[in-house]
Design a protein around this motif. Sequence first.
Motif, PDB file in Angstrom:
ATOM      1  N   LYS A  29      85.813  41.132  36.123  1.00 34.15           N
ATOM      2  CA  LYS A  29      87.253  40.162  36.683  1.00 34.15           C
ATOM      3  C   LYS A  29      87.307  39.600  35.910  1.00 34.15           C
ATOM      4  O   LYS A  29      88.254  39.088  34.908  1.00 34.15           O
ATOM      5  N   ALA A  30      86.083  38.219  35.675  1.00 33.98           N
ATOM      6  CA  ALA A  30      85.957  37.501  34.194  1.00 33.98           C
ATOM      7  C   ALA A  30      86.492  38.204  33.295  1.00 33.98           C
ATOM      8  O   ALA A  30      87.096  37.035  32.335  1.00 33.98           O
ATOM      9  N   THR A  31      85.990  39.144  32.759  1.00 26.73           N
ATOM     10  CA  THR A  31      86.171  39.775  31.058  1.00 26.73           C
ATOM     11  C   THR A  31      87.493  40.105  31.116  1.00 26.73           C
ATOM     12  O   THR A  31      87.716  39.759  29.933  1.00 26.73           O
ATOM     13  N   ASN A  32      88.256  40.312  32.512  1.00 27.97           N
ATOM     14  CA  ASN A  32      89.369  40.868  32.664  1.00 27.97           C
ATOM     15  C   ASN A  32      90.236  39.852  31.627  1.00 27.97           C
ATOM     16  O   ASN A  32      91.809  39.561  31.741  1.00 27.97           O
ATOM     17  N   ILE A  33      90.183  38.332  32.396  1.00 31.47           N
ATOM     18  CA  ILE A  33      90.459  37.080  32.409  1.00 31.47           C
ATOM     19  C   ILE A  33      90.620  36.706  31.283  1.00 31.47           C
ATOM     20  O   ILE A  33      91.573  35.976  30.013  1.00 31.47           O
ATOM     21  N   ILE A  34      89.656  36.998  30.409  1.00 32.98           N
ATOM     22  CA  ILE A  34      88.993  36.357  29.061  1.00 32.98           C
ATOM     23  C   ILE A  34      89.988  37.055  28.354  1.00 32.98           C
ATOM     24  O   ILE A  34      90.973  36.335  27.145  1.00 32.98           O
ATOM     25  N   THR A  35      90.101  38.129  27.958  1.00 34.04           N
ATOM     26  CA  THR A  35      90.797  39.460  26.742  1.00 34.04           C
ATOM     27  C   THR A  35      92.295  38.947  27.293  1.00 34.04           C
ATOM     28  O   THR A  35      92.723  38.936  26.572  1.00 34.04           O
ATOM     29  N   GLU A  36      92.796  38.582  28.371  1.00 34.60           N
ATOM     30  CA  GLU A  36      94.507  38.988  28.724  1.00 34.60           C
ATOM     31  C   GLU A  36      94.435  37.176  27.723  1.00 34.60           C
ATOM     32  O   GLU A  36      95.829  36.928  27.322  1.00 34.60           O
ATOM     33  N   ALA A  37      93.393  35.870  28.307  1.00 30.79           N
ATOM     34  CA  ALA A  37      93.745  34.662  28.108  1.00 30.79           C
ATOM     35  C   ALA A  37      93.781  34.881  26.120  1.00 30.79           C
ATOM     36  O   ALA A  37      94.393  34.115  25.071  1.00 30.79           O
ATOM     37  N   LEU A  38      92.650  35.723  25.626  1.00 33.32           N
ATOM     38  CA  LEU A  38      92.577  36.061  24.152  1.00 33.32           C
ATOM     39  C   LEU A  38      93.831  36.903  23.755  1.00 33.32           C
ATOM     40  O   LEU A  38      94.512  36.197  22.665  1.00 33.32           O
ATOM     41  N   ASP A  39      93.949  37.081  24.385  1.00 33.11           N
ATOM     42  CA  ASP A  39      95.136  38.344  23.771  1.00 33.11           C
ATOM     43  C   ASP A  39      96.643  37.183  23.960  1.00 33.11           C
ATOM     44  O   ASP A  39      97.330  37.423  23.195  1.00 33.11           O
ATOM     45  N   GLN A  40      96.484  35.875  24.558  1.00 33.16           N
ATOM     46  CA  GLN A  40      98.177  35.547  24.919  1.00 33.16           C
ATOM     47  C   GLN A  40      97.535  34.090  23.474  1.00 33.16           C
ATOM     48  O   GLN A  40      98.975  33.807  23.852  1.00 33.16           O
ATOM     49  N   GLY A  41      97.177  34.262  23.472  1.00 39.45           N
ATOM     50  CA  GLY A  41      96.990  33.247  22.152  1.00 39.45           C
ATOM     51  C   GLY A  41      95.974  31.651  22.266  1.00 39.45           C
ATOM     52  O   GLY A  41      96.166  31.451  21.729  1.00 39.45           O
ATOM     53  N   ILE A  42      95.335  32.284  23.415  1.00 37.12           N
ATOM     54  CA  ILE A  42      94.295  30.841  23.828  1.00 37.12           C
ATOM     55  C   ILE A  42      93.129  31.239  22.986  1.00 37.12           C
ATOM     56  O   ILE A  42      92.358  32.224  23.345  1.00 37.12           O
ATOM     57  N   ASN A  43      92.463  30.144  22.107  1.00 33.62           N
ATOM     58  CA  ASN A  43      91.176  30.200  21.485  1.00 33.62           C
ATOM     59  C   ASN A  43      89.901  29.742  21.976  1.00 33.62           C
ATOM     60  O   ASN A  43      88.768  29.964  21.248  1.00 33.62           O
ATOM     61  N   TYR A  44      90.799  28.616  23.365  1.00 27.12           N
ATOM     62  CA  TYR A  44      89.717  28.181  23.391  1.00 27.12           C
ATOM     63  C   TYR A  44      88.807  27.787  25.152  1.00 27.12           C
ATOM     64  O   TYR A  44      89.869  27.661  26.142  1.00 27.12           O
ATOM     65  N   LEU A  45      87.834  28.061  24.752  1.00 27.05           N
ATOM     66  CA  LEU A  45      86.672  28.285  26.235  1.00 27.05           C
ATOM     67  C   LEU A  45      85.690  27.188  26.334  1.00 27.05           C
ATOM     68  O   LEU A  45      85.229  27.396  25.734  1.00 27.05           O
ATOM     69  N   ASP A  46      85.857  26.591  27.732  1.00 31.82           N
ATOM     70  CA  ASP A  46      85.293  26.112  27.678  1.00 31.82           C
ATOM     71  C   ASP A  46      84.427  26.717  29.419  1.00 31.82           C
ATOM     72  O   ASP A  46      84.609  27.039  30.348  1.00 31.82           O
ATOM     73  N   THR A  47      83.468  25.876  28.998  1.00 30.17           N
ATOM     74  CA  THR A  47      82.694  26.594  30.121  1.00 30.17           C
ATOM     75  C   THR A  47      81.110  25.519  30.631  1.00 30.17           C
ATOM     76  O   THR A  47      81.405  24.056  29.563  1.00 30.17           O
ATOM     77  N   ALA A  48      80.621  25.297  30.983  1.00 25.99           N
ATOM     78  CA  ALA A  48      79.141  24.297  31.452  1.00 25.99           C
ATOM     79  C   ALA A  48      77.666  25.292  31.613  1.00 25.99           C
ATOM     80  O   ALA A  48      78.345  26.103  32.608  1.00 25.99           O
TER      81      ALA A  48
END
Length: 302
Positions: A29-48
């Motif tokens: 599920k997490a991978t799907n969200i991240i993949t969609e975000a990248l496909d849509q032009g988001i390049n900035y991921l924030d974790t901790a």
Amino acid sequence: MKKNRLGNSDLYVSELGLGCMSLGTNQQKATNIITEALDQGINYLDTADLYDKTENEAIVGKAIKGKRDDIILATKVGNHLTEDGTWFWDPSKSYIKEQVKKSLQRLQTDYIDLYQLHGGTIEDPIDETIEAFEELKKEGLIRYYGISSIRPNVIREYVKRSSLVSVMMQYSLFDRRPEEEVFDLLEENNISVVTRGALAKGMLSDQASEVVKQKGKDGYLGYNYDELVAMTNELSKETNSLTVAALQYVLHQPAVASAVVGASSTKQLLDNLKLKDAAPFSESTYQALQRVSKPITYQNHR
């Protein structure tokens, strides 16, 4: 998607970032969200490292495998996890330099684009903390560093003493505290703001009427429940999409480089991504939204 320069760095971050804390612990599920975000032009991921007791970093690391070069990856440090799952605040040089290696391992990368101190107080050994970040830069383990803080006094010290490129802070139409005493300082010093909480737990989203009943019943910051209901009703009249307007509001500030918003589903992510196709945000709309909300100042968290 529009990209903005982060401070004086050579990092250009998408104006909408993905906050990974809400991804959950299901890898697919997490991978799907991240993949969609990248496909849509988001390049900035924030974790901790603190999120899901280090598991979030590991999940992000697996999800971005093979895509690392396309991503500006940010994580945070300073909350010292113990073996029993509790944590204590630890901004010491030794902990930061020890923890970065563990974060790199979990993220399956050999460098972090933006390493952030996850909090901070005026009593911290600030020079020691800065020294740790500067050494990590020289060692090539991190490219740049910043802090995640809403404390004006702490922010001022880092502006004076360090070469940080960004400050992550809570900012929204319901939390306008940074406008009064932080934004001008950071803009003057060419330090970018990365916002969190732009949608105020969803109370500034297109689902505001339902979310306020659940999450606003005990109030929010200086607002009581009735004020929250009245404001969301008024704000909704001023715009076609409250989600989009709330994001445009924070991005209207010149100091703000990216609004980091969490998503626990692909649908939620796509709701936020309506920002991409929105009409330009006018100064008159900005002022109208300001009239509905009210400025508040930092009383605690100095």
